[in-house]
Scaffold this motif. Sequence first.
Motif, PDB file in Angstrom:
ATOM      1  N   ALA A  42      50.854  26.388  58.935  1.00  0.00           N
ATOM      2  CA  ALA A  42      51.677  26.045  57.793  1.00  0.00           C
ATOM      3  C   ALA A  42      51.416  24.721  57.306  1.00  0.00           C
ATOM      4  CB  ALA A  42      53.056  26.529  57.949  1.00  0.00           C
ATOM      5  N   SER A  43      51.361  23.531  58.383  1.00  0.00           N
ATOM      6  CA  SER A  43      51.135  22.340  58.275  1.00  0.00           C
ATOM      7  C   SER A  43      50.129  21.990  57.241  1.00  0.00           C
ATOM      8  CB  SER A  43      51.236  21.396  59.288  1.00  0.00           C
ATOM      9  OG  SER A  43      52.511  21.693  59.999  1.00  0.00           O
ATOM     10  N   LEU A  44      49.056  22.817  57.576  1.00  0.00           N
ATOM     11  CA  LEU A  44      47.676  22.370  56.789  1.00  0.00           C
ATOM     12  C   LEU A  44      47.835  22.325  55.358  1.00  0.00           C
ATOM     13  CD1 LEU A  44      45.046  24.522  58.598  1.00  0.00           C
ATOM     14  CD2 LEU A  44      45.102  22.225  58.462  1.00  0.00           C
ATOM     15  N   TYR A  45      48.820  23.222  54.866  1.00  0.00           N
ATOM     16  CA  TYR A  45      49.030  23.234  53.343  1.00  0.00           C
ATOM     17  C   TYR A  45      49.871  21.864  52.623  1.00  0.00           C
ATOM     18  CZ  TYR A  45      47.106  27.603  53.851  1.00  0.00           C
ATOM     19  OH  TYR A  45      46.280  28.828  54.340  1.00  0.00           O
ATOM     20  N   ASN A  46      50.268  21.100  53.547  1.00  0.00           N
ATOM     21  CA  ASN A  46      50.637  19.806  53.222  1.00  0.00           C
ATOM     22  C   ASN A  46      49.512  18.927  52.745  1.00  0.00           C
ATOM     23  OD1 ASN A  46      53.666  20.395  53.993  1.00  0.00           O
ATOM     24  ND2 ASN A  46      53.345  19.864  55.974  1.00  0.00           N
ATOM     25  N   HIS A  47      48.220  19.275  53.309  1.00  0.00           N
ATOM     26  CA  HIS A  47      47.074  18.286  53.089  1.00  0.00           C
ATOM     27  C   HIS A  47      46.044  19.012  52.327  1.00  0.00           C
ATOM     28  CE1 HIS A  47      48.706  15.832  56.374  1.00  0.00           C
ATOM     29  NE2 HIS A  47      49.006  17.099  57.002  1.00  0.00           N
ATOM     30  N   LEU A  48      46.264  20.177  51.880  1.00  0.00           N
ATOM     31  CA  LEU A  48      45.242  20.851  51.255  1.00  0.00           C
ATOM     32  C   LEU A  48      45.646  22.278  50.595  1.00  0.00           C
ATOM     33  CD1 LEU A  48      42.994  23.316  52.963  1.00  0.00           C
ATOM     34  CD2 LEU A  48      43.450  21.099  54.361  1.00  0.00           C
ATOM     35  N   SER A  49      45.173  22.693  49.495  1.00  0.00           N
ATOM     36  CA  SER A  49      45.856  23.874  48.985  1.00  0.00           C
ATOM     37  C   SER A  49      45.256  25.319  49.731  1.00  0.00           C
ATOM     38  CB  SER A  49      45.655  23.988  47.455  1.00  0.00           C
ATOM     39  OG  SER A  49      44.054  24.017  47.154  1.00  0.00           O
ATOM     40  N   SER A  50      43.739  25.290  50.140  1.00  0.00           N
ATOM     41  CA  SER A  50      43.236  26.118  50.489  1.00  0.00           C
ATOM     42  C   SER A  50      42.104  25.959  51.470  1.00  0.00           C
ATOM     43  CB  SER A  50      42.768  27.256  49.326  1.00  0.00           C
ATOM     44  OG  SER A  50      41.857  26.701  48.736  1.00  0.00           O
ATOM     45  N   LYS A  51      41.533  26.842  52.065  1.00  0.00           N
ATOM     46  CA  LYS A  51      40.334  26.715  52.753  1.00  0.00           C
ATOM     47  C   LYS A  51      39.052  26.509  51.952  1.00  0.00           C
ATOM     48  CE  LYS A  51      38.212  30.202  55.053  1.00  0.00           C
ATOM     49  NZ  LYS A  51      37.726  31.034  55.837  1.00  0.00           N
ATOM     50  N   GLU A  52      39.006  27.037  50.781  1.00  0.00           N
ATOM     51  CA  GLU A  52      38.101  27.059  49.703  1.00  0.00           C
ATOM     52  C   GLU A  52      37.980  25.754  49.212  1.00  0.00           C
ATOM     53  OE1 GLU A  52      36.311  28.716  45.706  1.00  0.00           O
ATOM     54  OE2 GLU A  52      38.001  29.892  46.649  1.00  0.00           O
ATOM     55  N   GLU A  53      39.149  24.925  49.138  1.00  0.00           N
ATOM     56  CA  GLU A  53      39.107  23.575  48.710  1.00  0.00           C
ATOM     57  C   GLU A  53      38.242  22.805  49.399  1.00  0.00           C
ATOM     58  OE1 GLU A  53      42.573  19.798  48.468  1.00  0.00           O
ATOM     59  OE2 GLU A  53      43.271  21.728  48.185  1.00  0.00           O
ATOM     60  N   LEU A  54      38.506  22.999  50.986  1.00  0.00           N
ATOM     61  CA  LEU A  54      37.561  22.132  51.982  1.00  0.00           C
ATOM     62  C   LEU A  54      36.041  22.441  51.672  1.00  0.00           C
ATOM     63  CD1 LEU A  54      39.648  22.864  54.934  1.00  0.00           C
ATOM     64  CD2 LEU A  54      39.158  20.488  53.931  1.00  0.00           C
ATOM     65  N   LEU A  55      35.626  23.925  51.429  1.00  0.00           N
ATOM     66  CA  LEU A  55      34.436  23.987  51.022  1.00  0.00           C
ATOM     67  C   LEU A  55      33.936  23.343  49.863  1.00  0.00           C
ATOM     68  CD1 LEU A  55      31.843  25.769  51.762  1.00  0.00           C
ATOM     69  CD2 LEU A  55      32.925  27.721  50.663  1.00  0.00           C
ATOM     70  N   HIS A  56      34.596  23.736  48.971  1.00  0.00           N
ATOM     71  CA  HIS A  56      34.415  23.010  47.442  1.00  0.00           C
ATOM     72  C   HIS A  56      33.961  21.343  47.660  1.00  0.00           C
ATOM     73  CE1 HIS A  56      35.259  20.689  43.908  1.00  0.00           C
ATOM     74  NE2 HIS A  56      34.848  21.760  43.239  1.00  0.00           N
TER      75      HIS A  56
END
Length: 192
Positions: A42-56
Amino acid sequence: MAIAKLDRRTEIRQTAKKLFKERGYAGTSMRDLAKEVGIEAASLYNHLSSKEELLHEMCFDIAEQFFTAFNTAVAEEKGSSKKLKAAIRAHIGVISSNLDASTVFFHEWVFLKEPELGKFKKLRYQYEQGFREIIQKGIADKDFKEVNVKLAVFTIFSALNATYDLYKSSEKLSQEEIVESISNLLLKGLKK
C-alpha cells in the motif's frame, strides 16, 4: 521531506527495472515490488499511481534517450555511411548505459495501454524513420546500393536491439568492439 520521497521513488524505479527485466512486466506484481524495496504494498501508492506508470516512465525515458543520442550523433557526421555508423554507435550506447531498462523497453512496451501505446508506437516509427532517411539518402547519393529500405532497417534494429544479450555473455566484449563489428557487418551489406 521531498528528498526522501524522491530517493524512495528512484529506488522503486530501479527495483522495478530489475524485476520487469527478470520476471517481465506481467510477472511482477506490486506486492513483489514492495517486498523487494522493503515496504508495504500500500505504501507504493504514496510514490506512484500504478505499475503501468513505472512501465510508461521506463519506455518513454529510454525513447527520449534514443532520440537525443541519435540526433546528436548524426548531426556531427557527413555522409550516409558515417551517419549510419554514428547512429548505430549512439543506439548501442543507450542500450549499454541502460541494460535493465533497455530489456524492458524492447520486450515489455506491449503492456502499455492506450492512448500511451499509440504514442509509443508513433515514437518508434519516428525513430526508425531517422534510420530509413539515412539509408534512402545513401541510396540517392550512390553511397549505398539499391536495397529494400524497410527490410534494411528491420535488419539493423534486429541486430542492434539484441546487443544487450552480448553484455550477459561469458565473452566480454567492449562497447567499442560491439559497435565496430556490428556496424562493419551492416555497412558491408549496404555499400556498393
